[in-house]
Design an enzyme around this catalytic site. Sequence first.
Site, PDB file in Angstrom:
ATOM      1  N   ASP A  26     -87.313   5.050 -11.537  1.00 11.89           N
ATOM      2  CA  ASP A  26     -88.598   4.827 -10.878  1.00 11.89           C
ATOM      3  C   ASP A  26     -89.168   3.471 -11.284  1.00 11.89           C
ATOM      4  OD1 ASP A  26     -88.348   7.400  -9.900  1.00 11.89           O
ATOM      5  OD2 ASP A  26     -89.649   8.296 -11.418  1.00 11.89           O
ATOM      6  N   ARG A  27     -89.948   2.900 -10.410  1.00 11.20           N
ATOM      7  CA  ARG A  27     -90.493   1.559 -10.646  1.00 11.20           C
ATOM      8  C   ARG A  27     -91.205   1.407 -11.992  1.00 11.20           C
ATOM      9  NH1 ARG A  27     -92.760  -2.396  -6.061  1.00 11.20           N
ATOM     10  NH2 ARG A  27     -92.987  -4.228  -7.370  1.00 11.20           N
TER      11      ARG A  27
END
Length: 221
Positions: free
Chosen positions: A58-59
Amino acid sequence: MQVIYEDNHIIVVAKRSGEIVQGDKSGDRPLTEDVKAYLKEKYAKPGLVFLGVVHRLDRPVSGLVVFARTSKALSRLNEMFRNGSIHKTYWALVQTPPPAEEGELIHWLTRNERQNKSYAYRNEVPGSKKAVLRYRVIGQTDRYTLLEIQLLTGRHHQIRCQLAAMGCPIRGDLKYGAPRSTPDGSISLLARRIEFVHPVSKEIIRLEAPLPEDSLWQALK
């Protein structure tokens, strides 16, 4: 970009929080482009550089990301991720200590695409997928507890969702109930270690990500 391991078939880099692994609707430059540019320059490669994405983070998460440099490695790594023969260890900082020093969490997760969020249930519900992880406490500061996590399944936002369901949202993870954000917008979840059998040479590869520069992570040294 920090290269942790590299050979003719794979390359493993340490992703920073805020980077995206692949391009998305944000239009921001993805990590894949940085890795391709690095390989093109280092090896003076003409034309396009092959780079296969086998998993993502995830970012706001940091840590190890594995890429394939050949189609042979890509197909074999994809199969290894599918059958669970690649072992990943995560570290997470939580403000609320867990109810036990170690344990196993089992939930059924549903995913809301519009919200880009997962929801945890104790029992199976329509459209849900079983999610299992193990955790143990490995460190403590005056305000935070450090957990080491082994994923036994790979679901969307699994660690973030399951820890929140236990009452222990990850530091900075507003989406899953953390009380406040971090100064840089990251969440304190790190893909710390990865272990697998090399898809071509068959040697055992064990790698570890550096701790983020965040002062709290550094204090854990």
